[in-house]
Motif scaffolding. Structure first.
Motif, PDB file in Angstrom:
ATOM      1  N   LEU A 121      42.540 -17.708  -2.794  1.00 50.27           N
ATOM      2  CA  LEU A 121      42.794 -16.774  -3.208  1.00 50.27           C
ATOM      3  C   LEU A 121      42.306 -16.204  -1.296  1.00 50.27           C
ATOM      4  N   ASP A 122      41.458 -15.378  -0.985  1.00 47.18           N
ATOM      5  CA  ASP A 122      40.518 -15.306   0.323  1.00 47.18           C
ATOM      6  C   ASP A 122      41.440 -13.362   0.595  1.00 47.18           C
ATOM      7  N   ALA A 123      40.155 -12.724   0.635  1.00 49.51           N
ATOM      8  CA  ALA A 123      40.694 -11.230   1.013  1.00 49.51           C
ATOM      9  C   ALA A 123      40.049 -11.329   2.656  1.00 49.51           C
ATOM     10  N   GLU A 124      39.598 -12.460   3.277  1.00 49.07           N
ATOM     11  CA  GLU A 124      40.043 -11.555   4.394  1.00 49.07           C
ATOM     12  C   GLU A 124      39.729 -12.807   5.131  1.00 49.07           C
ATOM     13  N   PRO A 125      40.193 -13.313   6.784  1.00 48.13           N
ATOM     14  CA  PRO A 125      40.972 -14.253   7.353  1.00 48.13           C
ATOM     15  C   PRO A 125      39.565 -14.897   7.868  1.00 48.13           C
ATOM     16  N   ALA A 126      39.100 -16.170   8.254  1.00 50.00           N
ATOM     17  CA  ALA A 126      38.263 -16.268   8.687  1.00 50.00           C
ATOM     18  C   ALA A 126      37.751 -15.654  10.048  1.00 50.00           C
ATOM     19  N   PRO A 127      36.390 -15.545  10.475  1.00 48.12           N
ATOM     20  CA  PRO A 127      36.379 -14.881  11.995  1.00 48.12           C
ATOM     21  C   PRO A 127      36.749 -16.195  12.931  1.00 48.12           C
ATOM     22  N   GLU A 128      37.729 -14.910  14.131  1.00 46.91           N
ATOM     23  CA  GLU A 128      37.561 -15.862  16.017  1.00 46.91           C
ATOM     24  C   GLU A 128      36.589 -16.166  16.084  1.00 46.91           C
ATOM     25  N   VAL A 129      36.087 -17.469  16.112  1.00 44.21           N
ATOM     26  CA  VAL A 129      34.461 -17.892  16.501  1.00 44.21           C
ATOM     27  C   VAL A 129      34.636 -19.002  17.818  1.00 44.21           C
ATOM     28  N   PRO A 130      34.149 -18.903  18.967  1.00 39.91           N
ATOM     29  CA  PRO A 130      33.931 -20.258  19.519  1.00 39.91           C
ATOM     30  C   PRO A 130      33.995 -21.651  19.053  1.00 39.91           C
ATOM     31  N   GLY A 131      34.639 -22.592  19.286  1.00 39.66           N
ATOM     32  CA  GLY A 131      34.641 -23.957  18.920  1.00 39.66           C
ATOM     33  C   GLY A 131      32.637 -24.773  18.752  1.00 39.66           C
ATOM     34  N   PRO A 132      32.508 -25.553  17.869  1.00 37.55           N
ATOM     35  CA  PRO A 132      31.088 -26.029  18.170  1.00 37.55           C
ATOM     36  C   PRO A 132      31.124 -27.347  19.267  1.00 37.55           C
ATOM     37  N   GLU A 133      32.306 -27.396  19.937  1.00 34.84           N
ATOM     38  CA  GLU A 133      31.936 -28.171  21.204  1.00 34.84           C
ATOM     39  C   GLU A 133      31.997 -27.745  22.266  1.00 34.84           C
ATOM     40  N   THR A 134      31.687 -26.010  22.067  1.00 32.87           N
ATOM     41  CA  THR A 134      31.979 -24.769  23.551  1.00 32.87           C
ATOM     42  C   THR A 134      30.752 -24.597  23.058  1.00 32.87           C
ATOM     43  N   ALA A 135      29.923 -24.101  22.601  1.00 36.64           N
ATOM     44  CA  ALA A 135      29.096 -23.304  21.615  1.00 36.64           C
ATOM     45  C   ALA A 135      27.851 -23.969  22.519  1.00 36.64           C
ATOM     46  N   PRO A 136      26.205 -23.626  23.313  1.00 40.35           N
ATOM     47  CA  PRO A 136      25.290 -24.445  23.743  1.00 40.35           C
ATOM     48  C   PRO A 136      24.733 -24.491  22.307  1.00 40.35           C
ATOM     49  N   VAL A 137      23.980 -25.662  22.669  1.00 44.79           N
ATOM     50  CA  VAL A 137      23.226 -26.267  21.687  1.00 44.79           C
ATOM     51  C   VAL A 137      21.634 -25.293  21.546  1.00 44.79           C
ATOM     52  N   TRP A 138      21.273 -24.852  20.410  1.00 42.22           N
ATOM     53  CA  TRP A 138      20.155 -24.066  19.612  1.00 42.22           C
ATOM     54  C   TRP A 138      19.655 -24.924  19.139  1.00 42.22           C
ATOM     55  N   THR A 139      18.371 -24.703  20.865  1.00 40.56           N
ATOM     56  CA  THR A 139      16.812 -26.093  20.635  1.00 40.56           C
ATOM     57  C   THR A 139      15.997 -25.155  19.838  1.00 40.56           C
ATOM     58  N   GLN A 140      15.999 -24.139  19.601  1.00 39.30           N
ATOM     59  CA  GLN A 140      15.315 -23.586  18.900  1.00 39.30           C
ATOM     60  C   GLN A 140      14.754 -24.451  17.174  1.00 39.30           C
ATOM     61  N   HIS A 141      15.657 -24.858  17.381  1.00 40.49           N
ATOM     62  CA  HIS A 141      15.554 -25.414  15.191  1.00 40.49           C
ATOM     63  C   HIS A 141      15.830 -26.786  15.138  1.00 40.49           C
TER      64      HIS A 141
END
Length: 267
Positions: A121-141
């Protein structure tokens, strides 16, 4: 041990611990890429992996609680000493100390358990987030070898680090629950959930303590979403919590971390 890596070692190198004798392990991988501080997620992941070598087969990590006591050096080997507190019917309790130059730099209590049938069970649904294919690359890591990062928050937005981001290990972790849990532990300390509290004067600093609860098996060589949320800051410390989701919205783990939060000391 040879010469230090000129960059950040790969995650599988870091988790390839040398067996010294019963309950004693050593990481001999050195790096000159992160002077002068050893990355906390690295030592926590190694401590969990060392503890996992000592438990009966079939028992998976379900929680860890660690304290960062001294600043470790990436140019020294780290020894991990495991205490076998108890092996019960289905749970195993372990304590680990990480030692450099004769001093404890980190300690951890970790618990392992056999998976049992029961409600899912889970009390809360997963958040709606942009898919990894559409999110920009984070270069500082990019100094974290073996990982890809993507975030809707960008460096141009003024964020030092993202607090909501996709991450994927580029190494093949196979279906190894302990290895994947150790990699999740490594990633759980990569960013900081107190970034949202920073106001130009007060700033998030080194970690003080760190906890992870593993709810379901993870595959860290697939995309996972980390959502870090600041909770409170007082007395020079701040607390944040975080949730790790699979690409398909399954809650994999919960994180809680306290870190120094105050005006940085003058040089």
């Amino acid at each position: 041990m040879g010469e230090p890596f000129s960059g950040q070692p790969a995650i599988l190198d870091l988790l390839n611990l040398e067996y010294i004798e019963q309950n004693l392990y050593r990481s001999c991988v050195l790096s000159d890429a992160q002077r002068p501080r050893l990355f906390g997620g690295q030592v926590a992941a190694q401590a969990l992996y060392a503890a996992g070598q000592t438990v009966p087969g079939g028992r998976l990590p379900h929680s860890l609680h660690g304290y960062f006591l001294r600043q470790g050096s990436p140019l020294r080997p780290t020894v991990f000493q495991v205490e076998r507190d108890r092996d019960g019917y289905s749970f195993s309790a372990r304590r680990v100390v990480a030692i450099q130059n004769g001093e404890v730099i980190f300690n951890m209590a970790a618990s392992f358990a056999e998976p049992r049938p029961g409600p899912d069970l889970d009390a809360e649904p997963a958040p709606e987030v942009p898919g990894p294919e559409t999110a920009p690359v984070w270069t500082q890591h990019s100094h974290h070898a073996s990982f890809e990062f993507r975030s809707a928050q960008t460096e141009q937005d003024g964020h030092r680090f993202p607090t909501k981001f996709w991450i994927r290990c580029t190494a093949d972790l196979a279906d190894d629950p302990l290895l994947n849990a150790a990699v999740l532990t490594y990633t759980s300390d990569i960013s900081g959930g107190l970034i949202g509290f920073e106001d130009g004067a007060q700033r998030s600093g080194p970690s003080v303590d760190h906890s992870v609860w593993f709810h379901r098996p993870a595959r860290m060589d697939q995309w996972t979403w980390l959502d870090l949320v600041p909770q409170t800051a007082a007395a020079g410390r701040g607390l944040y919590t975080g949730t790790v989701y699979s690409e398909f919205g399954t809650r994999l783990a919960t994180i809680a971390q306290e870190a120094i939060f105050r005006e940085p000391r003058k040089p």
